[in-house]
Design a protein around this motif. Structure first.
Motif, PDB file in Angstrom:
ATOM      1  N   MET A 166      81.023 -81.269 -92.699  1.00 21.95           N
ATOM      2  CA  MET A 166      79.212 -80.565 -92.283  1.00 21.95           C
ATOM      3  C   MET A 166      78.907 -81.925 -91.748  1.00 21.95           C
ATOM      4  SD  MET A 166      78.710 -76.414 -94.446  1.00 21.95           S
ATOM      5  CE  MET A 166      77.643 -78.064 -95.245  1.00 21.95           C
ATOM      6  N   GLY A 167      77.666 -81.839 -91.079  1.00 27.62           N
ATOM      7  CA  GLY A 167      76.469 -83.182 -90.802  1.00 27.62           C
ATOM      8  C   GLY A 167      76.441 -82.942 -89.738  1.00 27.62           C
ATOM      9  N   ARG A 168      77.268 -82.986 -88.969  1.00 32.39           N
ATOM     10  CA  ARG A 168      77.201 -83.815 -87.984  1.00 32.39           C
ATOM     11  C   ARG A 168      76.658 -82.531 -86.705  1.00 32.39           C
ATOM     12  NH1 ARG A 168      78.660 -85.663 -82.925  1.00 32.39           N
ATOM     13  NH2 ARG A 168      80.702 -85.162 -81.372  1.00 32.39           N
ATOM     14  N   GLY A 169      76.160 -81.222 -86.918  1.00 30.37           N
ATOM     15  CA  GLY A 169      74.983 -80.742 -86.689  1.00 30.37           C
ATOM     16  C   GLY A 169      73.824 -81.408 -85.974  1.00 30.37           C
ATOM     17  N   ARG A 170      73.285 -81.732 -86.563  1.00 31.20           N
ATOM     18  CA  ARG A 170      72.301 -82.400 -86.749  1.00 31.20           C
ATOM     19  C   ARG A 170      72.057 -83.151 -85.618  1.00 31.20           C
ATOM     20  NH1 ARG A 170      69.229 -83.872 -92.040  1.00 31.20           N
ATOM     21  NH2 ARG A 170      68.941 -81.703 -91.841  1.00 31.20           N
ATOM     22  N   ALA A 171      73.191 -84.161 -85.813  1.00 34.83           N
ATOM     23  CA  ALA A 171      73.643 -85.399 -85.280  1.00 34.83           C
ATOM     24  C   ALA A 171      73.660 -85.001 -83.837  1.00 34.83           C
ATOM     25  CB  ALA A 171      75.079 -86.636 -85.616  1.00 34.83           C
ATOM     26  N   LYS A 172      74.694 -84.220 -83.097  1.00 31.77           N
ATOM     27  CA  LYS A 172      75.475 -83.503 -82.160  1.00 31.77           C
ATOM     28  C   LYS A 172      73.276 -82.819 -81.630  1.00 31.77           C
ATOM     29  CE  LYS A 172      78.512 -80.299 -79.928  1.00 31.77           C
ATOM     30  NZ  LYS A 172      77.535 -81.119 -78.556  1.00 31.77           N
ATOM     31  N   ALA A 173      72.711 -82.744 -82.357  1.00 28.01           N
ATOM     32  CA  ALA A 173      71.417 -81.514 -81.868  1.00 28.01           C
ATOM     33  C   ALA A 173      71.125 -83.082 -81.312  1.00 28.01           C
ATOM     34  CB  ALA A 173      70.838 -80.677 -82.805  1.00 28.01           C
ATOM     35  N   LYS A 174      70.785 -83.614 -81.737  1.00 27.20           N
ATOM     36  CA  LYS A 174      69.977 -85.133 -81.600  1.00 27.20           C
ATOM     37  C   LYS A 174      70.359 -85.805 -80.079  1.00 27.20           C
ATOM     38  CE  LYS A 174      67.574 -89.237 -83.022  1.00 27.20           C
ATOM     39  NZ  LYS A 174      66.297 -89.505 -83.761  1.00 27.20           N
ATOM     40  N   GLN A 175      71.575 -85.864 -80.292  1.00 25.74           N
ATOM     41  CA  GLN A 175      72.216 -86.240 -78.896  1.00 25.74           C
ATOM     42  C   GLN A 175      72.294 -85.518 -77.713  1.00 25.74           C
ATOM     43  OE1 GLN A 175      76.205 -86.374 -80.232  1.00 25.74           O
ATOM     44  NE2 GLN A 175      76.429 -89.116 -81.104  1.00 25.74           N
ATOM     45  N   THR A 176      71.964 -84.589 -78.019  1.00 24.23           N
ATOM     46  CA  THR A 176      72.454 -83.515 -77.020  1.00 24.23           C
ATOM     47  C   THR A 176      70.448 -83.973 -76.576  1.00 24.23           C
ATOM     48  OG1 THR A 176      74.063 -81.868 -78.107  1.00 24.23           O
ATOM     49  CG2 THR A 176      72.248 -80.809 -76.369  1.00 24.23           C
ATOM     50  N   LYS A 177      69.559 -83.169 -77.626  1.00 30.00           N
ATOM     51  CA  LYS A 177      68.400 -83.437 -77.617  1.00 30.00           C
ATOM     52  C   LYS A 177      67.856 -85.348 -76.472  1.00 30.00           C
ATOM     53  CE  LYS A 177      63.622 -84.708 -78.523  1.00 30.00           C
ATOM     54  NZ  LYS A 177      62.795 -84.728 -80.085  1.00 30.00           N
ATOM     55  N   VAL A 178      68.341 -86.320 -77.005  1.00 33.92           N
ATOM     56  CA  VAL A 178      68.683 -87.587 -76.162  1.00 33.92           C
ATOM     57  C   VAL A 178      69.394 -87.643 -74.233  1.00 33.92           C
ATOM     58  CG1 VAL A 178      68.937 -89.746 -76.004  1.00 33.92           C
ATOM     59  CG2 VAL A 178      68.378 -88.943 -77.685  1.00 33.92           C
ATOM     60  N   ALA A 179      69.881 -87.151 -74.562  1.00 31.59           N
ATOM     61  CA  ALA A 179      70.633 -86.431 -73.572  1.00 31.59           C
ATOM     62  C   ALA A 179      69.741 -85.766 -72.278  1.00 31.59           C
ATOM     63  CB  ALA A 179      72.648 -86.158 -73.023  1.00 31.59           C
ATOM     64  N   ARG A 180      69.268 -85.027 -72.709  1.00 30.71           N
ATOM     65  CA  ARG A 180      68.687 -84.089 -72.054  1.00 30.71           C
ATOM     66  C   ARG A 180      67.872 -84.820 -71.382  1.00 30.71           C
ATOM     67  NH1 ARG A 180      69.279 -78.834 -74.824  1.00 30.71           N
ATOM     68  NH2 ARG A 180      71.212 -78.323 -74.235  1.00 30.71           N
ATOM     69  N   ASP A 181      67.465 -85.600 -72.117  1.00 31.67           N
ATOM     70  CA  ASP A 181      65.943 -86.245 -72.165  1.00 31.67           C
ATOM     71  C   ASP A 181      65.814 -87.613 -70.831  1.00 31.67           C
ATOM     72  OD1 ASP A 181      62.872 -87.202 -71.780  1.00 31.67           O
ATOM     73  OD2 ASP A 181      63.390 -88.615 -73.450  1.00 31.67           O
ATOM     74  N   LEU A 182      67.103 -87.435 -70.742  1.00 33.94           N
ATOM     75  CA  LEU A 182      67.557 -89.398 -70.169  1.00 33.94           C
ATOM     76  C   LEU A 182      68.364 -88.711 -68.272  1.00 33.94           C
ATOM     77  CD1 LEU A 182      69.666 -91.767 -72.312  1.00 33.94           C
ATOM     78  CD2 LEU A 182      67.557 -91.921 -71.558  1.00 33.94           C
ATOM     79  N   LYS A 183      68.472 -86.842 -67.999  1.00 31.83           N
ATOM     80  CA  LYS A 183      68.291 -87.182 -67.405  1.00 31.83           C
ATOM     81  C   LYS A 183      67.662 -86.372 -66.330  1.00 31.83           C
ATOM     82  CE  LYS A 183      71.894 -83.375 -65.431  1.00 31.83           C
ATOM     83  NZ  LYS A 183      72.939 -82.152 -65.732  1.00 31.83           N
ATOM     84  N   TYR A 184      66.681 -85.892 -67.494  1.00 34.76           N
ATOM     85  CA  TYR A 184      65.370 -84.638 -66.758  1.00 34.76           C
ATOM     86  C   TYR A 184      63.960 -86.008 -66.375  1.00 34.76           C
ATOM     87  CZ  TYR A 184      69.245 -81.015 -66.839  1.00 34.76           C
ATOM     88  OH  TYR A 184      69.952 -80.409 -66.684  1.00 34.76           O
ATOM     89  N   ARG A 185      64.136 -86.366 -67.431  1.00 33.39           N
ATOM     90  CA  ARG A 185      63.171 -87.411 -67.042  1.00 33.39           C
ATOM     91  C   ARG A 185      63.007 -88.091 -66.112  1.00 33.39           C
ATOM     92  NH1 ARG A 185      61.941 -91.910 -71.261  1.00 33.39           N
ATOM     93  NH2 ARG A 185      63.593 -90.916 -71.923  1.00 33.39           N
ATOM     94  N   THR A 186      61.918 -88.063 -65.768  1.00 31.41           N
ATOM     95  CA  THR A 186      60.804 -89.069 -64.054  1.00 31.41           C
ATOM     96  C   THR A 186      61.314 -90.514 -64.854  1.00 31.41           C
ATOM     97  OG1 THR A 186      58.996 -89.015 -64.376  1.00 31.41           O
ATOM     98  CG2 THR A 186      60.765 -87.125 -62.601  1.00 31.41           C
ATOM     99  N   HIS A 187      61.756 -91.539 -63.747  1.00 36.33           N
ATOM    100  CA  HIS A 187      61.050 -92.153 -64.503  1.00 36.33           C
ATOM    101  C   HIS A 187      60.292 -93.804 -63.874  1.00 36.33           C
ATOM    102  CE1 HIS A 187      64.991 -92.091 -67.773  1.00 36.33           C
ATOM    103  NE2 HIS A 187      65.469 -92.003 -66.705  1.00 36.33           N
ATOM    104  N   ASP A 188      59.373 -94.443 -64.089  1.00 34.98           N
ATOM    105  CA  ASP A 188      58.702 -95.226 -63.350  1.00 34.98           C
ATOM    106  C   ASP A 188      59.604 -96.571 -64.187  1.00 34.98           C
ATOM    107  OD1 ASP A 188      56.973 -93.570 -62.564  1.00 34.98           O
ATOM    108  OD2 ASP A 188      55.835 -93.936 -64.434  1.00 34.98           O
ATOM    109  N   THR A 189      60.673 -97.192 -62.515  1.00 37.16           N
ATOM    110  CA  THR A 189      61.326 -98.164 -63.081  1.00 37.16           C
ATOM    111  C   THR A 189      60.999 -99.214 -61.852  1.00 37.16           C
ATOM    112  OG1 THR A 189      63.461 -96.816 -63.026  1.00 37.16           O
ATOM    113  CG2 THR A 189      63.548 -99.594 -63.119  1.00 37.16           C
TER     114      THR A 189
END
Length: 61
Positions: free
Chosen positions: A1-24
């Motif tokens: 147990m304990g992987r759920g929190r880490a996986k949820a954070k990875q999913t949140k970061v991945a979604r943020d990177l995918k859908y956020r608009t970037h000013d590069t």
């Protein structure tokens, strides 16, 4: 147990990177990739190509 929190954070970061608009800043990216160091002071940089200039190596006689 304990992987759920880490996986949820990875999913949140991945979604943020995918859908956020970037000013590069492509100009800054190009300068970084090409090694243009016009903004740095010459005394602060170390010339790594000269690191072994004093080393002669074994003679081949």
């Amino acid at each position: 147990m304990g992987r759920g929190r880490a996986k949820a954070k990875q999913t949140k970061v991945a979604r943020d990177l995918k859908y956020r608009t970037h000013d590069t800043d492509f100009g800054a990216l190009a300068r970084e990739l090409h090694g243009d160091e016009a903004d740095t002071d010459e005394s602060d940089t170390i010339d790594e190509s000269d690191q072994w200039s004093d080393y002669r190596g074994p003679s081949r006689d």
